[in-house]
Write a protein that holds these residues in place. Structure first.
Motif, PDB file in Angstrom:
ATOM      1  N   ASP A 151       0.974  -1.170  -0.073  1.00 31.65           N
ATOM      2  CA  ASP A 151       0.091   0.057   0.098  1.00 31.65           C
ATOM      3  C   ASP A 151       0.800   1.256   0.046  1.00 31.65           C
ATOM      4  N   LEU A 152       2.283   1.016  -0.273  1.00 28.43           N
ATOM      5  CA  LEU A 152       3.016   2.336  -0.418  1.00 28.43           C
ATOM      6  C   LEU A 152       2.928   2.984  -2.085  1.00 28.43           C
ATOM      7  N   LEU A 235      -7.083  -0.112 -10.181  1.00 31.46           N
ATOM      8  CA  LEU A 235      -6.333   0.433 -11.311  1.00 31.46           C
ATOM      9  C   LEU A 235      -6.515   1.962 -11.415  1.00 31.46           C
ATOM     10  N   GLY A 236      -7.140   2.556 -10.765  1.00 32.36           N
ATOM     11  CA  GLY A 236      -7.472   3.972 -10.668  1.00 32.36           C
ATOM     12  C   GLY A 236      -8.819   4.473 -11.109  1.00 32.36           C
ATOM     13  N   TYR A 237      -8.684   5.654 -11.829  1.00 32.06           N
ATOM     14  CA  TYR A 237      -9.945   6.343 -12.436  1.00 32.06           C
ATOM     15  C   TYR A 237     -10.087   6.051 -14.019  1.00 32.06           C
ATOM     16  N   PHE A 315     -20.398   5.509  -9.571  1.00 39.24           N
ATOM     17  CA  PHE A 315     -20.324   7.038  -9.601  1.00 39.24           C
ATOM     18  C   PHE A 315     -19.868   7.705  -8.520  1.00 39.24           C
ATOM     19  N   SER A 316     -20.244   7.038  -7.058  1.00 38.30           N
ATOM     20  CA  SER A 316     -20.128   7.664  -6.123  1.00 38.30           C
ATOM     21  C   SER A 316     -18.991   7.011  -5.088  1.00 38.30           C
ATOM     22  N   ASP A 317     -18.417   7.777  -4.294  1.00 38.44           N
ATOM     23  CA  ASP A 317     -17.535   7.128  -3.384  1.00 38.44           C
ATOM     24  C   ASP A 317     -18.187   6.549  -2.207  1.00 38.44           C
ATOM     25  N   ILE A 318     -19.536   6.905  -2.062  1.00 36.23           N
ATOM     26  CA  ILE A 318     -20.165   6.399  -0.873  1.00 36.23           C
ATOM     27  C   ILE A 318     -21.114   5.124  -1.159  1.00 36.23           C
ATOM     28  N   ASP A 344      -8.400   5.996   3.600  1.00 36.33           N
ATOM     29  CA  ASP A 344      -7.392   6.385   3.019  1.00 36.33           C
ATOM     30  C   ASP A 344      -7.079   6.325   1.490  1.00 36.33           C
ATOM     31  N   GLY A 345      -8.195   5.963   0.853  1.00 35.28           N
ATOM     32  CA  GLY A 345      -8.154   5.723  -0.579  1.00 35.28           C
ATOM     33  C   GLY A 345      -7.699   4.613  -1.070  1.00 35.28           C
TER      34      GLY A 345
END
Length: 360
Positions: A151-152, A235-237, A315-318, A344-345
């Motif tokens: 996770d670094l 992988l990201g956005y 679509f949402s982080d929640i 922490d993402g």
């Protein structure tokens, strides 16, 4: 009368015998005699680097502030380089420590008042501690390949110093994979262990971490060894996704068939690898906005029999919008909704069942 006196003496004796162990561990009332960090706490208390809170408490689960972290790192640096600590409080109380830390390269610049009062993040303190250790004393005893701390993040400024502490045996990670949870607060009990190993070489730990998996079969084996039904990576956005960069981190991405891509709506891009003999069924996951706020499993969107696939969702982080149900040949099942941790993402995964192989 004699019976009453004897009863009173017996009661006082029991009270005293019960109160002694509470103070015996490190001299603090709230430290258990079997606490995992007791040896480290004794070391740092003897060295004068860490003290307790008020009323005989150590507060092992409390976090530490930025100012406390700077004081600790400055005193550690002076102790290791000069053999003793002569720094004392200033005005504000942390001013002299801040000045020493800046002058000696422990931090790049003085912390602003808000950062000084706020809890320090784990990697920030790790970075300070490494920079406080004189370069001539940074002897590495462990083989920790680049990329093995899961996770670094590759772009983090503190990355090299955290790796140095792992290789020195000062850090070992907070789980069996060696994760360091860089963007979370650090508890005082953990601070005691970190600083004690920096001070006393005999407390450092010899261990190793495996290099990142380079093939799908190797990845599946690690996931199975972990007791998981699948491996997953964030992988990201999607709008910022760099395919060539991703393939350098995950060479086996090229083995994913082009048609094995599920789009349920959203921008998060996940890489899902079911273990051998595990079927993955991908469903729409509908949130009841108007009702009780629960989820309902929607239509089946795709099914994969052990094949890796990409998933674009959320679509949402929640609120998540996708549910994956994994079923093994022995009947074991797991329901998983890929999402990003709000803490922490990092990739949010359950305690068991999903092996996170994200290269942060």
């Amino acid at each position: 009368m004699k019976k009453r006196v004897f009863a009173l003496i017996l009661t006082l004796t029991l009270c005293l015998s019960l109160s002694v162990p509470a103070f015996a561990a490190g001299g603090f009332r709230d430290v258990d005699k079997d606490a995992w960090y007791l040896e480290y706490l004794d070391t740092v208390v003897r060295s004068g680097l860490i003290n307790g809170r008020e009323n005989g408490l150590f507060a092992p689960n409390d976090s530490i502030t930025g100012a406390e972290a700077v004081k600790l790192a400055a005193c550690l640096g002076q102790l290791l380089s000069e053999g003793s600590v002569s720094l004392t409080n200033g005005s504000p109380w942390y001013a002299s420590y801040m000045e020493y830390a800046v002058e000696n390269g422990i931090i790049d610049s003085a912390l602003d008042p808000y950062t000084a009062r706020a809890p320090i993040m784990r990697a920030e303190l790790m970075d300070m501690v490494c920079r406080a250790i004189p370069p001539s004393q940074r002897k590495e005893i462990n083989s920790i390949p680049d990329g093995s701390i899961p996770d670094l993040r590759t772009y983090a400024d503190y990355r090299d110093n955290v790796y140095t502490l792992y290789r020195m045996g000062i850090l070992t990670g907070s789980d069996k994979r060696g994760s360091c949870f860089p963007e979370r607060p650090i508890r005082r009990s953990e601070v005691a262990a970190l600083v004690a190993r920096a001070v006393d070489k005999d407390l450092r730990v010899v261990f190793s971490l495996a290099a990142p998996a380079s093939t799908l079969s190797e990845l599946r084996q690690r996931a199975e060894d972990d007791g998981a039904l699948c491996a997953a990576a964030l992988l990201g956005y999607a709008p910022a996704y760099d395919e060539s960069a991703a393939e350098k981190l995950y060479p086996f991405l090229t083995e994913v068939p082009a048609e094995n891509c599920v789009v349920t709506g959203g921008e998060e891009l996940h890489f899902i690898v079911p273990c051998q003999g595990v079927t993955a069924r991908v469903y729409a996951y509908d949130f009841d906005w108007a009702g009780d706020g629960g989820y309902t499993r929607g239509e089946l969107l795709a099914e994969f029999n052990g094949e890796p696939f990409l998933l674009r969702c959320n679509f949402s982080d929640i609120v998540t919008n996708t549910l994956i149900v994994f079923t093994a040949e022995n009947g074991r099942t797991l329901s998983y909704s890929p999402s990003i941790s709000l803490e922490d993402g990092t990739l949010a995964v359950p305690e068991s069942g999903v092996y996170d192989f994200t290269r942060y």
